[in-house]
Structure formats: structure tokens, C-alpha cells
Design a protein around this motif. Structure first.
Motif, PDB file in Angstrom:
ATOM      1  N   GLU A 149      -8.532  20.595-121.683  1.00  0.00           N
ATOM      2  CA  GLU A 149      -9.411  19.721-121.350  1.00  0.00           C
ATOM      3  C   GLU A 149      -9.109  18.461-121.684  1.00  0.00           C
ATOM      4  O   GLU A 149      -9.000  17.598-120.467  1.00  0.00           O
ATOM      5  CB  GLU A 149     -10.378  19.766-122.144  1.00  0.00           C
ATOM      6  CG  GLU A 149     -11.559  21.207-122.368  1.00  0.00           C
ATOM      7  CD  GLU A 149     -12.500  21.521-123.483  1.00  0.00           C
ATOM      8  OE1 GLU A 149     -13.871  21.657-123.178  1.00  0.00           O
ATOM      9  OE2 GLU A 149     -12.051  20.941-124.259  1.00  0.00           O
ATOM     10  N   LEU A 150      -8.207  17.742-122.052  1.00  0.00           N
ATOM     11  CA  LEU A 150      -7.277  16.902-122.552  1.00  0.00           C
ATOM     12  C   LEU A 150      -7.013  16.720-120.898  1.00  0.00           C
ATOM     13  O   LEU A 150      -6.451  15.394-119.807  1.00  0.00           O
ATOM     14  CB  LEU A 150      -6.505  16.479-123.792  1.00  0.00           C
ATOM     15  CG  LEU A 150      -5.776  15.235-123.372  1.00  0.00           C
ATOM     16  CD1 LEU A 150      -6.918  14.398-123.152  1.00  0.00           C
ATOM     17  CD2 LEU A 150      -4.953  15.069-124.870  1.00  0.00           C
ATOM     18  N   GLU A 151      -5.637  18.178-120.395  1.00  0.00           N
ATOM     19  CA  GLU A 151      -4.409  17.449-119.488  1.00  0.00           C
ATOM     20  C   GLU A 151      -5.563  17.826-117.967  1.00  0.00           C
ATOM     21  O   GLU A 151      -5.279  16.689-116.979  1.00  0.00           O
ATOM     22  CB  GLU A 151      -3.855  19.270-119.341  1.00  0.00           C
ATOM     23  CG  GLU A 151      -2.648  18.950-120.802  1.00  0.00           C
ATOM     24  CD  GLU A 151      -1.298  19.778-120.531  1.00  0.00           C
ATOM     25  OE1 GLU A 151      -2.320  21.606-120.213  1.00  0.00           O
ATOM     26  OE2 GLU A 151      -0.951  19.550-120.587  1.00  0.00           O
ATOM     27  N   VAL A 152      -6.394  18.264-118.021  1.00  0.00           N
ATOM     28  CA  VAL A 152      -7.745  17.533-116.998  1.00  0.00           C
ATOM     29  C   VAL A 152      -8.095  16.700-116.717  1.00  0.00           C
ATOM     30  O   VAL A 152      -8.574  16.023-115.311  1.00  0.00           O
ATOM     31  CB  VAL A 152      -8.898  18.934-117.102  1.00  0.00           C
ATOM     32  CG1 VAL A 152     -10.267  18.549-115.813  1.00  0.00           C
ATOM     33  CG2 VAL A 152      -8.346  20.518-116.849  1.00  0.00           C
ATOM     34  N   VAL A 153      -8.515  15.342-117.338  1.00  0.00           N
ATOM     35  CA  VAL A 153      -8.934  14.356-117.824  1.00  0.00           C
ATOM     36  C   VAL A 153      -7.753  13.977-117.326  1.00  0.00           C
ATOM     37  O   VAL A 153      -7.221  13.349-116.443  1.00  0.00           O
ATOM     38  CB  VAL A 153      -9.392  13.970-119.274  1.00  0.00           C
ATOM     39  CG1 VAL A 153      -9.581  12.803-118.479  1.00  0.00           C
ATOM     40  CG2 VAL A 153     -10.466  14.813-119.480  1.00  0.00           C
ATOM     41  N   LEU A 154      -6.007  13.964-117.603  1.00  0.00           N
ATOM     42  CA  LEU A 154      -5.310  13.451-117.068  1.00  0.00           C
ATOM     43  C   LEU A 154      -5.330  13.711-115.982  1.00  0.00           C
ATOM     44  O   LEU A 154      -4.600  12.303-115.147  1.00  0.00           O
ATOM     45  CB  LEU A 154      -3.808  13.577-118.151  1.00  0.00           C
ATOM     46  CG  LEU A 154      -3.863  13.267-119.562  1.00  0.00           C
ATOM     47  CD1 LEU A 154      -2.897  14.311-120.483  1.00  0.00           C
ATOM     48  CD2 LEU A 154      -4.253  11.826-119.812  1.00  0.00           C
ATOM     49  N   ALA A 155      -4.804  14.403-115.494  1.00  0.00           N
ATOM     50  CA  ALA A 155      -4.659  15.151-113.730  1.00  0.00           C
ATOM     51  C   ALA A 155      -6.056  14.262-113.124  1.00  0.00           C
ATOM     52  O   ALA A 155      -5.526  13.293-111.496  1.00  0.00           O
ATOM     53  CB  ALA A 155      -5.601  15.936-113.718  1.00  0.00           C
ATOM     54  N   GLN A 156      -7.129  13.989-113.383  1.00  0.00           N
ATOM     55  CA  GLN A 156      -8.084  12.933-112.973  1.00  0.00           C
ATOM     56  C   GLN A 156      -7.704  11.956-112.548  1.00  0.00           C
ATOM     57  O   GLN A 156      -7.809  10.604-111.713  1.00  0.00           O
ATOM     58  CB  GLN A 156      -9.390  13.179-113.583  1.00  0.00           C
ATOM     59  CG  GLN A 156      -9.852  13.913-113.140  1.00  0.00           C
ATOM     60  CD  GLN A 156     -11.136  14.682-114.051  1.00  0.00           C
ATOM     61  OE1 GLN A 156     -11.974  13.259-114.847  1.00  0.00           O
ATOM     62  NE2 GLN A 156     -12.443  15.578-113.865  1.00  0.00           N
ATOM     63  N   PHE A 157      -6.701  11.228-113.278  1.00  0.00           N
ATOM     64  CA  PHE A 157      -6.295   9.525-113.658  1.00  0.00           C
ATOM     65  C   PHE A 157      -4.793   9.250-112.856  1.00  0.00           C
ATOM     66  O   PHE A 157      -4.136   8.860-113.284  1.00  0.00           O
ATOM     67  CB  PHE A 157      -6.622   9.318-114.930  1.00  0.00           C
ATOM     68  CG  PHE A 157      -7.745   8.712-115.493  1.00  0.00           C
ATOM     69  CD1 PHE A 157      -8.176   7.682-115.172  1.00  0.00           C
ATOM     70  CD2 PHE A 157      -8.554   9.555-115.626  1.00  0.00           C
ATOM     71  CE1 PHE A 157      -9.299   6.797-115.326  1.00  0.00           C
ATOM     72  CE2 PHE A 157     -10.192   9.280-116.166  1.00  0.00           C
ATOM     73  CZ  PHE A 157     -10.553   8.232-115.858  1.00  0.00           C
ATOM     74  N   THR A 158      -3.949  10.534-112.278  1.00  0.00           N
ATOM     75  CA  THR A 158      -3.016  10.433-112.154  1.00  0.00           C
ATOM     76  C   THR A 158      -3.599  10.234-110.351  1.00  0.00           C
ATOM     77  O   THR A 158      -4.131  10.877-109.562  1.00  0.00           O
ATOM     78  CB  THR A 158      -2.194  11.708-111.971  1.00  0.00           C
ATOM     79  OG1 THR A 158      -2.017  12.156-113.191  1.00  0.00           O
ATOM     80  CG2 THR A 158      -0.365  11.779-111.407  1.00  0.00           C
ATOM     81  N   GLY A 159      -2.219   9.270-109.632  1.00  0.00           N
ATOM     82  CA  GLY A 159      -2.645   9.178-108.088  1.00  0.00           C
ATOM     83  C   GLY A 159      -2.935   7.532-107.814  1.00  0.00           C
ATOM     84  O   GLY A 159      -3.312   7.428-108.937  1.00  0.00           O
TER      85      GLY A 159
END
Length: 232
Positions: free
Chosen positions: A39-49
Motif C-alpha cells: 500500500e505504501l509503494e502504491v502511494v509512492l508511485a502516485q507521487f512519481t513524475g
């Protein structure tokens, strides 16, 4: 200043401070919901880019001639405009029930404190930055860094090559006459040169400075060495 930056940052969840890091006064506390690594890695992916980020009040940005942190210390909050940033990498290094540590690679102008607060919000709580280590800026990496003691003992041995400061700029080599004209402040035509900023190199690959080209005409921006005019 223009270069890519990398950090290792730790964020503590459930508490928010006025400064965005653990040096400031606590202004909010919240319970921290349980979350898994996935779940934490999903959130991190949302803030990449590429994204927009609102600068914090405790920053050196100037509004009407005053730095925001000066206004913040007076208890004044002003409206800020979100700015475009890019997060190239957001890698999870470690996490606990109420904290996590990441490796961040980002563009200039990115506030890691704000990124941490936004990540905490996305996790359903609040957060603050509790540790920050800058590991790279442009061509400079922490593995090549020197301690203050090493610099005091032998400053010349700690100095980097000047060209590393402009490693991301394209190089433009000119002849002796062009080098002399440009480094002495004369706008000079160099045919078939695209618009933009360049590292100016002399005929012997000497690093002479930084120039800007517009419509094939070069103008000195920062000169480090004046090249002598060749004899006719």
C-alpha cells in the motif's frame, strides 16, 4: 542549481510541524492507520513524475521583496502559487508502523518536506520530515564529498574540476579570434549554432566560461578567463 538532486529522507507519521520538519513546533497530531508495504509503494508511485507542488511558508522564496520564512516567523501567511516539479524516483528503503524512509531523485525546486506531508496525507494521516541527507546535486555526489576537516587541511585537494559545475550544458568550441571577442564582451556570430546556453571552450579546450546563443550570435554570460586576441 539546475541539476538533478537526490536525497535520502525519513518521514514520521502522525505529527505535523509548522516548518515541515522536526525542528518546528507541532501543530497537528493524527492517528496513523495501518498500512502494508504494498500500500505504501502504491502511494509512492502516485507521487512519481511531473506534478505541481505548493511551496511551504518556511522557504526562501521571495514575495514582494520578503522571504517567506521571514513572514512565517512573524505569524503571517500569504497565498502561494503551486510550481511544476518532477520526481524521477521515489524508492522505499525502510518503513515501520509510523515512519518510512525513501530515496528521492527530483528536479530543482522540489521541497522534500512538502512531499513528505503530501505522502502522509495520501496515507490518511499527517507527517513531518525527521531526517534528510542530500546525496547528489548535478554532477556532485556524496561519495566524492570532503569533510570540513579535510577541506581545512588541504583545500586544493578537495576542489573539483571546474567543468563538473556545468556538466549538463553542451560544449561549444570556438577558434582563437572568436574566443577573444566573446570573452571580451563582443557579441560574435558562430554559424549553425542552435539557440541555448553553452560551455565555451577555446581552441585548446580551455574552459573560458558560459555563453548564450540567440540567432547564431553568442553573448558572454559568465567569463572565467579572457582569451588574448591573436596577432594578425
Amino acid at each position: 542549481v539546475e541539476g538533478r538532486k537526490e536525497y535520502i529522507a525519513e518521514f514520521t507519521l502522525g505529527v505535523q510541524t509548522v516548518t515541515g520538519d522536526d525542528s518546528g513546533e507541532v501543530v497537528k497530531t493524527m492517528p496513523v492507520p495501518a498500512f502494508s508495504k504494498q500500500e505504501l509503494e502504491v502511494v509512492l508511485a502516485q507521487f512519481t513524475g511531473k506534478q505541481m507542488q505548493l511551496p511551504p511558508m518556511y522557504s526562501a522564496i521571495k514575495i514582494n521583496g520578503k522571504k517567506l520564512y521571514q513572514l512565517a516567523r512573524q505569524g503571517v501567511e500569504v497565498e502561494r502559487t503551486a510550481r511544476p516539479i518532477e520526481v524521477y524516483k521515489l524508492e522505499l528503503l525502510h518503513y515501520t508502523a509510523n515512519s518510512f524512509t525513501v530515496r528521492v531523485a527530483c528536479s530543482k525546486g522540489t521541497y522534500i518536506r512538502v512531499l513528505g506531508e503530501d505522502l502522509a496525507t495520501a496515507l490518511g494521516t499527517c507527517g513531518t520530515m525527521s531526517f534528510l541527507l542530500r546525496t547528489q546535486v548535478g554532477a556532485y555526489t556524496i561519495d566524492k564529498a570532503c569533510t570540513l576537516q579535510e577541506i581545512a587541511e588541504n583545500p586544493e585537494a578537495c576542489a573539483a574540476e571546474p567543468l563538473t559545475a556545468v556538466a549538463e550544458l553542451p560544449k561549444l568550441k570556438v577558434n582563437a579570434r572568436q574566443a577573444a571577442r566573446i570573452t571580451n564582451g563582443v557579441r560574435t556570430t558562430v554559424a549553425q549554432t542552435a539557440d541555448g546556453r553553452y560551455v565555451l571552450l577555446g581552441p585548446g579546450d580551455e574552459f573560458l566560461g558560459i555563453v548564450r546563443c540567440e540567432q547564431e550570435r553568442l553573448q558572454a554570460e559568465k567569463i572565467l578567463e579572457h582569451y588574448p586576441m591573436p596577432e594578425e
